[in-house]
Design a protein around this motif. Sequence first.
Motif, PDB file in Angstrom:
ATOM      1  N   UNK A 160       1.156  -1.014   0.098  1.00  0.00           N
ATOM      2  CA  UNK A 160       0.100   0.096  -0.044  1.00  0.00           C
ATOM      3  C   UNK A 160       0.785   1.140  -0.021  1.00  0.00           C
ATOM      4  N   UNK A 161       0.540   2.165  -0.794  1.00  0.00           N
ATOM      5  CA  UNK A 161       1.193   3.450  -1.209  1.00  0.00           C
ATOM      6  C   UNK A 161       1.028   4.452   0.469  1.00  0.00           C
ATOM      7  N   UNK A 162       2.142   4.541   1.022  1.00  0.00           N
ATOM      8  CA  UNK A 162       2.218   5.431   2.066  1.00  0.00           C
ATOM      9  C   UNK A 162       2.853   6.754   2.163  1.00  0.00           C
ATOM     10  N   UNK A 163       3.234   7.234   0.888  1.00  0.00           N
ATOM     11  CA  UNK A 163       3.999   8.289   0.819  1.00  0.00           C
ATOM     12  C   UNK A 163       4.523   8.340  -0.729  1.00  0.00           C
ATOM     13  N   UNK A 164       5.170   9.581  -1.043  1.00  0.00           N
ATOM     14  CA  UNK A 164       5.932   9.718  -2.226  1.00  0.00           C
ATOM     15  C   UNK A 164       6.987   8.637  -2.183  1.00  0.00           C
ATOM     16  N   UNK A 165       7.041   7.448  -3.261  1.00  0.00           N
ATOM     17  CA  UNK A 165       8.016   6.536  -3.460  1.00  0.00           C
ATOM     18  C   UNK A 165       8.112   5.829  -2.260  1.00  0.00           C
ATOM     19  N   UNK A 166       7.163   5.442  -1.396  1.00  0.00           N
ATOM     20  CA  UNK A 166       7.070   4.930  -0.143  1.00  0.00           C
ATOM     21  C   UNK A 166       5.916   3.994  -0.069  1.00  0.00           C
ATOM     22  N   UNK A 167       6.129   2.769   0.391  1.00  0.00           N
ATOM     23  CA  UNK A 167       4.961   1.392   0.396  1.00  0.00           C
ATOM     24  C   UNK A 167       5.224   0.948   1.640  1.00  0.00           C
ATOM     25  N   UNK A 168       3.959   0.251   2.096  1.00  0.00           N
ATOM     26  CA  UNK A 168       4.189  -0.800   3.413  1.00  0.00           C
ATOM     27  C   UNK A 168       3.844  -2.021   2.735  1.00  0.00           C
ATOM     28  N   UNK A 169       4.834  -3.081   2.817  1.00  0.00           N
ATOM     29  CA  UNK A 169       4.331  -4.543   2.136  1.00  0.00           C
ATOM     30  C   UNK A 169       3.557  -5.198   3.452  1.00  0.00           C
ATOM     31  N   UNK A 170       2.459  -5.850   3.014  1.00  0.00           N
ATOM     32  CA  UNK A 170       1.683  -6.423   4.204  1.00  0.00           C
ATOM     33  C   UNK A 170       1.578  -8.066   3.639  1.00  0.00           C
ATOM     34  N   UNK A 171       1.413  -8.822   4.715  1.00  0.00           N
ATOM     35  CA  UNK A 171       0.789 -10.067   4.355  1.00  0.00           C
ATOM     36  C   UNK A 171      -0.717 -10.382   5.267  1.00  0.00           C
ATOM     37  N   UNK A 172      -1.474 -11.333   4.908  1.00  0.00           N
ATOM     38  CA  UNK A 172      -2.392 -11.631   5.490  1.00  0.00           C
ATOM     39  C   UNK A 172      -2.395 -12.280   6.855  1.00  0.00           C
ATOM     40  N   UNK A 173      -1.028 -12.528   7.157  1.00  0.00           N
ATOM     41  CA  UNK A 173      -0.796 -13.152   8.428  1.00  0.00           C
ATOM     42  C   UNK A 173      -0.303 -12.027   9.507  1.00  0.00           C
TER      43      UNK A 173
ATOM     44  N   UNK B 196       2.110  -9.591   9.011  1.00  0.00           N
ATOM     45  CA  UNK B 196       3.375  -8.932   8.848  1.00  0.00           C
ATOM     46  C   UNK B 196       3.397  -7.865   8.242  1.00  0.00           C
ATOM     47  N   UNK B 197       4.557  -6.699   8.431  1.00  0.00           N
ATOM     48  CA  UNK B 197       4.688  -5.610   7.642  1.00  0.00           C
ATOM     49  C   UNK B 197       6.195  -5.359   7.484  1.00  0.00           C
ATOM     50  N   UNK B 198       6.436  -4.762   6.236  1.00  0.00           N
ATOM     51  CA  UNK B 198       7.722  -4.279   6.065  1.00  0.00           C
ATOM     52  C   UNK B 198       7.773  -2.938   5.103  1.00  0.00           C
ATOM     53  N   UNK B 199       8.597  -2.071   5.578  1.00  0.00           N
ATOM     54  CA  UNK B 199       8.643  -0.777   5.074  1.00  0.00           C
ATOM     55  C   UNK B 199       9.352  -0.698   3.744  1.00  0.00           C
ATOM     56  N   UNK B 200       9.101  -0.184   2.584  1.00  0.00           N
ATOM     57  CA  UNK B 200       9.587  -0.267   1.075  1.00  0.00           C
ATOM     58  C   UNK B 200       9.714   1.184   0.641  1.00  0.00           C
ATOM     59  N   UNK B 201      10.968   1.404   0.372  1.00  0.00           N
ATOM     60  CA  UNK B 201      10.928   2.739  -0.260  1.00  0.00           C
ATOM     61  C   UNK B 201      12.109   2.866  -1.186  1.00  0.00           C
ATOM     62  N   UNK B 202      12.354   4.242  -1.405  1.00  0.00           N
ATOM     63  CA  UNK B 202      13.623   4.415  -2.392  1.00  0.00           C
ATOM     64  C   UNK B 202      14.772   4.392  -1.679  1.00  0.00           C
ATOM     65  N   UNK B 203      16.167   4.145  -2.347  1.00  0.00           N
ATOM     66  CA  UNK B 203      17.203   4.252  -1.769  1.00  0.00           C
ATOM     67  C   UNK B 203      17.476   5.326  -0.651  1.00  0.00           C
ATOM     68  N   UNK B 204      18.105   5.091   0.281  1.00  0.00           N
ATOM     69  CA  UNK B 204      18.487   6.252   1.431  1.00  0.00           C
ATOM     70  C   UNK B 204      17.277   6.548   2.287  1.00  0.00           C
TER      71      UNK B 204
END
Length: 148
Positions: free
Chosen positions: A19-32, A34-42
């Motif tokens: 899910x998009x959470x900001x400019x070039x930033x997403x949160x990966x999610x699972x139905x279990x 779990x979450x992981x933050x994903x974004x541009x380098x740096x």
Amino acid sequence: MAEQQSAPVTTAPTELWVERTGTRAYTGRSSRGAEVLIASQGVPGAFTPGELLKIALAACTGLSSDLPLSRRLGDDFDATIRVSGDADRENEVYPQLDEVVELDLSELDEAARERLLVTVERAVDKVCTVGRTLKAGTKVTLSFDIDA
């Protein structure tokens, strides 16, 4: 008296999404849950997609090697799997990923070390789905579900 058979256990596949959470930033999610933050380098505290690919490979290698290693070294052995590989930015691919498994095998003689490493390598080659997928290549499809 007839033996009762239990119904087979079926597990629904884990759903995965970002899910998009900001400019070039997403949160990966699972139905279990779990979450992981994903974004541009740096971006502090977030992984890039390429870093997640590498971590998935290292984690798969670790999980695939855990059983043969614990059988020989005991359940409390330490292991670190480092993974590296530079992106080819012109073609946007990782042409090579290199893994290094760090283990303390000082308690084993040379022959036992060699046998264990062969067993571990076979286990990883046989059951590491991420590594097998990367080595084989895979078809990726993209579709859209849009409100129009």
